[in-house]
Design a protein around this motif. Structure first.
Motif, PDB file in Angstrom:
ATOM      1  N   ASN A  10      64.366  57.972  70.049  1.00  0.00           N
ATOM      2  CA  ASN A  10      63.824  59.265  69.611  1.00  0.00           C
ATOM      3  C   ASN A  10      63.908  59.437  68.097  1.00  0.00           C
ATOM      4  O   ASN A  10      64.469  60.406  67.583  1.00  0.00           O
ATOM      5  N   CYS A  11      63.373  58.484  67.387  1.00  0.00           N
ATOM      6  CA  CYS A  11      63.400  58.551  65.927  1.00  0.00           C
ATOM      7  C   CYS A  11      62.016  58.196  65.395  1.00  0.00           C
ATOM      8  O   CYS A  11      61.117  57.889  66.168  1.00  0.00           O
ATOM      9  N   CYS A  12      61.887  58.239  64.088  1.00  0.00           N
ATOM     10  CA  CYS A  12      60.613  57.899  63.476  1.00  0.00           C
ATOM     11  C   CYS A  12      60.883  57.122  62.191  1.00  0.00           C
ATOM     12  O   CYS A  12      61.582  57.604  61.304  1.00  0.00           O
ATOM     13  N   PHE A  13      60.341  55.930  62.123  1.00  0.00           N
ATOM     14  CA  PHE A  13      60.501  55.113  60.922  1.00  0.00           C
ATOM     15  C   PHE A  13      59.536  55.542  59.822  1.00  0.00           C
ATOM     16  O   PHE A  13      59.719  55.192  58.674  1.00  0.00           O
ATOM     17  N   GLY A  14      58.516  56.265  60.178  1.00  0.00           N
ATOM     18  CA  GLY A  14      57.436  56.480  59.224  1.00  0.00           C
ATOM     19  C   GLY A  14      56.648  55.181  59.213  1.00  0.00           C
ATOM     20  O   GLY A  14      56.096  54.788  60.221  1.00  0.00           O
ATOM     21  N   SER A  15      56.670  54.489  58.120  1.00  0.00           N
ATOM     22  CA  SER A  15      56.041  53.171  58.052  1.00  0.00           C
ATOM     23  C   SER A  15      57.126  52.110  58.087  1.00  0.00           C
ATOM     24  O   SER A  15      57.951  52.031  57.180  1.00  0.00           O
ATOM     25  N   ILE A  16      57.134  51.301  59.127  1.00  0.00           N
ATOM     26  CA  ILE A  16      58.132  50.238  59.232  1.00  0.00           C
ATOM     27  C   ILE A  16      57.949  49.236  58.100  1.00  0.00           C
ATOM     28  O   ILE A  16      58.900  48.613  57.644  1.00  0.00           O
ATOM     29  N   TYR A  17      56.724  49.125  57.607  1.00  0.00           N
ATOM     30  CA  TYR A  17      56.464  48.191  56.510  1.00  0.00           C
ATOM     31  C   TYR A  17      57.125  48.668  55.217  1.00  0.00           C
ATOM     32  O   TYR A  17      57.593  47.851  54.422  1.00  0.00           O
ATOM     33  N   ASP A  18      57.210  49.987  55.025  1.00  0.00           N
ATOM     34  CA  ASP A  18      57.939  50.522  53.871  1.00  0.00           C
ATOM     35  C   ASP A  18      59.425  50.197  53.991  1.00  0.00           C
ATOM     36  O   ASP A  18      60.077  49.844  53.012  1.00  0.00           O
ATOM     37  N   HIS A  19      59.967  50.317  55.209  1.00  0.00           N
ATOM     38  CA  HIS A  19      61.375  49.979  55.423  1.00  0.00           C
ATOM     39  C   HIS A  19      61.618  48.492  55.175  1.00  0.00           C
ATOM     40  O   HIS A  19      62.650  48.110  54.641  1.00  0.00           O
ATOM     41  N   GLN A  20      60.653  47.680  55.572  1.00  0.00           N
ATOM     42  CA  GLN A  20      60.787  46.238  55.350  1.00  0.00           C
ATOM     43  C   GLN A  20      60.872  45.950  53.849  1.00  0.00           C
ATOM     44  O   GLN A  20      61.705  45.163  53.415  1.00  0.00           O
ATOM     45  N   GLU A  21      60.037  46.615  53.082  1.00  0.00           N
ATOM     46  CA  GLU A  21      60.097  46.448  51.621  1.00  0.00           C
ATOM     47  C   GLU A  21      61.442  46.895  51.077  1.00  0.00           C
ATOM     48  O   GLU A  21      62.034  46.225  50.232  1.00  0.00           O
ATOM     49  N   LYS A  22      61.936  48.032  51.573  1.00  0.00           N
ATOM     50  CA  LYS A  22      63.227  48.546  51.117  1.00  0.00           C
ATOM     51  C   LYS A  22      64.357  47.562  51.411  1.00  0.00           C
ATOM     52  O   LYS A  22      65.262  47.386  50.597  1.00  0.00           O
ATOM     53  N   VAL A  23      64.300  46.930  52.576  1.00  0.00           N
ATOM     54  CA  VAL A  23      65.344  45.969  52.945  1.00  0.00           C
ATOM     55  C   VAL A  23      65.355  44.809  51.953  1.00  0.00           C
ATOM     56  O   VAL A  23      66.410  44.393  51.469  1.00  0.00           O
TER      57      VAL A  23
END
Length: 144
Positions: A98-111
């Motif tokens: 029950n969550c929302c990543f927004g754009s997982i690709y943005d998170h990938q960049e952040k990682v």
């Protein structure tokens, strides 16, 4: 009729009118026989689980790291036996927790933009939990 410079325009108007007439007929049937047009709501999966998005050890970013790691492993598969796409894995995790990543690709960049020692903190946290529980279990067995 139908020949000359307006033939294409005439054909277009004729098709548009036939489409409008079909829609009107469908609406008429829907008004006369509404029970035939009932839409059944598909039950969507609703998980009882959730995570705290900004948790220090295991928040959205940590969950995104797990999703990204699973994607790179190529060990999560679609029904057609092909490896799952990053957004498919992320969607599944969003539904489960029950969550929302927004754009997982943005998170990938952040990682990947993080310093190397910060990239794996969440996975190290989980690994250390397993090691600690394993040691606790072995200690309990030694006491018996």
């Amino acid at each position: 009729m139908g020949k000359g410079k307006n033939a294409l325009e005439f054909a277009y108007h004729k098709k548009a009118l036939s489409l409008i007439n079909a829609e009107l007929e469908l609406l008429n049937l829907k008004i006369r026989y509404p029970e035939q047009f009932e839409q059944f709501e598909l039950q969507t999966f609703q998980s009882d689980l959730y995570i705290l998005p900004k948790s220090k050890d295991l928040g959205i970013v940590a969950l995104a790291k797990i999703v990204i790691a699973l994607f790179f492993s190529k060990k999560v598969f679609q029904r057609n036996s092909k490896p799952g796409h990053l957004n498919q894995i992320a969607d599944a995790f969003e539904k489960i927790f029950n969550c929302c990543f927004g754009s997982i690709y943005d998170h990938q960049e952040k990682v990947f933009d993080r310093k190397p020692f910060n990239r794996m903190k969440a996975l190290d946290f989980l690994r250390n939990l397993i090691i600690r529980k394993d040691k606790e279990g072995k200690n309990k067995q030694d006491e018996k």
